[in-house]
Design a protein around this motif. Structure first.
Motif: not given
Length: 405
Positions: A316-332
């Motif tokens: 999970v990269s800078p600037g991300c906002v996560i309110s849901g569910q993330v698994t096995g992923s790459v977030l820019s």
């Protein structure tokens, strides 16, 4: 006085990257985001710079604005010491024509060689994910007296048609044959189900390269390609040598990621390379501080998890906002996953937004894609086939800003 041999780095970054569509619809392949915050070109440039090759020309051609901007804003070297990383667009120095192949690209850019007058030239590709110390390859090249040394890696024989294939001689270093993407090459002695694939990384003695390029330019039947034209020519002359990538060791490597190299030229390969990043003990470790991969991540706040948002086995990269569910992923950077949304096994580029209650599975979403609340990607295969690009391996891909139905 010079402390050692002078080496000019030439990075070939002009390919269209058609097999990586739609990610290359608006940019050159080396400019495609990888691993959250990096561009593909960052891997080759980091290897060269970490290996003390500090004068580098990046040859560009197709849709190069994003790549040019990244190189010029990120890769700033010490001008006081005469070091540089500079993009070099096609300039039509030899007439009103664009590059007709990778060898022609260097031929049309020989002014760079004449200006620098290096002892050796490292010609490396721009779209592979790996770590490599080029000094070790240079040492072997100098000791062998070869005209060219090509880096090779063992791959399964059934994958040979995707690569230039090197057949080593009995001494295991001289190149006996170089076949460009053969369908049925011979296996290796003692390992008949493997072949040596060219990594697209070459070290030339300068005179050898210049002479070969000029001779190739006079052949109207030539494809003017490094792998398809120059390497076979030098192999026939008996001046080509093999460098086994398995012999290369970088500081901080582990037994698990030693010898890792991936050609991410297709959606499936690109996706699988991302999945290699996210395990507890990754096949490719981005967190090796002794041989860092450099980039410019931008000025962004830290990632934030709110309203019960969670992420597991993910980057999970800078600037991300996560309110849901993330698994096995790459977030820019800048990705937003709203409450109730689910992201599984996916690669989300900059500023993707996944709306409330939406589901994204097994997908690659380019920057600025907005997934509306309640929408689904990767849930209904028939519907995905109708609306989006789907790879042979089932990876769903959406281009930059592509609408989601």
């Amino acid at each position: 006085m010079r402390g050692g041999p002078s080496v000019l780095g030439i990075v070939l970054a002009g390919g269209e990257g058609k097999r990586l569509m739609p990610l290359t619809a608006d940019r050159a392949k080396p400019a495609v985001t990888f691993g959250g915050t990096y561009r593909l070109v960052d891997f080759v440039l980091s290897n060269l710079v970490n290996g003390d090759i500090l004068r580098i020309c990046v040859l560009t051609q197709y849709k190069s604005h994003s790549l040019d901007r990244h190189v010029t804003t990120t890769w700033r070297m010490s001008s006081l010491l005469g070091n540089y990383v500079t993009p070099v667009p096609a300039q039509q120095r030899l007439g009103p024509r664009w590059f007709s192949g990778s060898a022609d690209a260097i031929l049309q850019s020989l002014n760079l060689v004449h200006d620098e007058q290096p002892d050796y030239i490292a010609v490396f590709g721009a779209d592979h994910v790996y770590r490599m110390d080029p000094r070790q390859m240079l040492k072997q090249h100098m000791e062998s007296g070869a005209g060219v040394t090509v880096a090779g890696i063992r791959v399964p024989r059934h994958e040979a048609s995707s690569f230039g294939i090197i057949t080593p001689a009995k001494d295991r270093t001289r190149v006996e044959r170089f076949l460009e993407k053969p369908t049925d090459p011979p296996g290796l002695p003692g390992s008949p189900n493997e072949v040596f694939a060219s990594m697209g990384n070459y070290l030339f003695t300068t005179k050898t390269l210049v002479d070969a390029l000029q001779k190739d330019a006079e052949d109207p039947r030539s494809k003017h390609d490094m792998g398809g034209s120059i390497l076979p020519m030098l192999t026939e002359r008996g001046v080509a040598r093999l460098y086994d990538f398995d012999d290369n060791h970088v500081p901080g490597e582990t037994g698990r990621d030693h010898g890792y190299w991936r050609d991410v030229g297709t959606l499936d390969a690109y996706y699988e390379a991302h999945m290699d990043l996210i395990s507890d003990h990754p096949v490719f470790n981005l967190y090796n501080r002794f041989w860092p991969i450099y980039t410019h991540p931008g000025q962004l706040p830290p990632a934030k998890f709110v309203a019960g948002g969670i992420a597991g086995e993910s980057i999970v990269s800078p600037g991300c906002v996560i309110s849901g569910q993330v698994t096995g992923s790459v977030l820019s950077p800048g990705v937003v996953v709203e409450a109730g949304a689910v992201v599984q096994g996916s690669v989300l580029h900059d500023n993707v937004r996944v709306g409330r209650g939406a589901v994204v599975r097994g997908a690659v979403l380019d920057k600025n894609v907005d997934v509306p609340p309640g929408a689904t990607i990767g849930v209904n295969p028939e519907r995905d086939q109708e609306l989006y690009t789907v790879s042979k391996g089932g990876v769903i891909a959406l281009g930059k800003g592509q609408p989601v139905d």
